[in-house]
Design a protein around this motif. Structure first.
Motif, short mmCIF file in Angstrom:
data_model
loop_
_atom_site.label_atom_id
_atom_site.label_comp_id
_atom_site.label_asym_id
_atom_site.label_seq_id
_atom_site.Cartn_x
_atom_site.Cartn_y
_atom_site.Cartn_z
N SER A 1 9.67 23.99 57.25
CA SER A 1 11.12 24.19 57.14
C SER A 1 11.72 23.46 55.94
O SER A 1 12.53 24.03 55.21
CB SER A 1 11.81 23.77 58.43
N VAL B 1 10.56 25.20 52.66
CA VAL B 1 11.26 26.47 52.42
C VAL B 1 12.71 26.21 52.05
O VAL B 1 13.25 26.84 51.13
CB VAL B 1 11.14 27.39 53.66
N ARG C 1 12.66 25.06 48.57
CA ARG C 1 11.90 25.95 47.69
C ARG C 1 10.72 25.24 47.02
O ARG C 1 10.43 25.44 45.85
CB ARG C 1 12.78 26.59 46.61
N ALA D 1 4.72 24.12 50.62
CA ALA D 1 4.60 25.30 51.50
C ALA D 1 3.14 25.76 51.55
O ALA D 1 2.64 26.11 52.63
CB ALA D 1 5.51 26.41 51.01
N LEU E 1 5.09 32.48 53.62
CA LEU E 1 6.42 31.94 53.85
C LEU E 1 7.35 32.60 52.85
O LEU E 1 7.06 32.65 51.66
CB LEU E 1 6.43 30.42 53.66
N TYR E 2 8.45 33.12 53.37
CA TYR E 2 9.44 33.80 52.53
C TYR E 2 10.75 33.02 52.59
O TYR E 2 11.12 32.50 53.63
CB TYR E 2 9.68 35.23 53.01
N THR E 3 11.46 33.00 51.47
CA THR E 3 12.77 32.37 51.44
C THR E 3 13.79 33.32 52.07
O THR E 3 13.49 34.48 52.32
CB THR E 3 13.19 32.04 50.00
N LEU F 1 7.37 32.54 48.93
CA LEU F 1 7.26 31.18 48.42
C LEU F 1 5.81 30.73 48.35
O LEU F 1 5.39 30.10 47.38
CB LEU F 1 8.07 30.23 49.31
N GLY G 1 14.40 30.94 56.08
CA GLY G 1 13.28 31.75 55.62
C GLY G 1 12.58 32.44 56.76
O GLY G 1 13.07 32.50 57.89
#
Length: 166
Positions: free
Chosen positions: A67, A70, A73, A78, A96-98, A104, A148
């Protein structure tokens, strides 16, 4: 010899005993067969629920651990969090996506991952019976604000092999 005659009289075709024994035997075998089928269906549903719980727990753990990475960034942190999936041999790919939809970090086979978060699509609850692959994505939430998405793709062969050989 008298006992053989008595056993023979049980199966005497002219007697009502023979059809009655066949009826009881057929009813018993039908009941056993039905109980086996019902047990197999219940075991299949339990196995699917176990798979769903295991994947959800892994995704929640990764989302919680990542967490901060993300939110800020931090791609290096990550990627470090996603290395936890080395302990899960069934997970072939994870990412993992923002919140903006940018990937990311990723783990495993990147070809199995969507290029961005909007390409993920809606979440499907549950796993199809005897499905080969399962996909799971959950939001990463910090202070009740989504920051994210964690995405997992898992191969289910080992789970089903264990179910079918148990």
């Amino acid at each position: 010899m008298n006992s053989l005659a008595r056993i023979g009289s049980i199966f005497d075709r002219r007697s009502i005993r023979y059809p009655l024994v066949r009826l009881v035997l057929a009813a018993t075998l039908s009941g056993i067969f039905l109980a086996l089928i019902i047990d197999a269906v219940f075991m299949l549903n339990n196995q699917r629920a176990d798979i769903q719980r295991n994947l959800t727990a892994a995704a929640n753990a990764a989302g919680t651990a990542a967490s901060a990475a993300v939110a800020f960034r931090d791609a290096t942190a990550a990627r470090g969090v996603l290395r936890m999936f080395e302990a899960y041999p069934e997970i072939e790919a994870a990412a993992l996506y923002t919140n903006e939809g940018r990937r990311l970090a990723s783990y495993g086979d990147g070809r199995l991952l969507p290029p961005n978060a909007p390409a993920i699509g809606p979440s499907v609850s549950g796993i199809a019976p005897l499905a080969n692959m399962a996909t799971l994505h959950l939001p990463i939430v910090v202070d009740d604000t989504p920051v994210g998405t964690v995405y997992l793709q898992a191969r289910l062969d080992a789970y089903w092999r264990a179910y079918l050989t148990a």
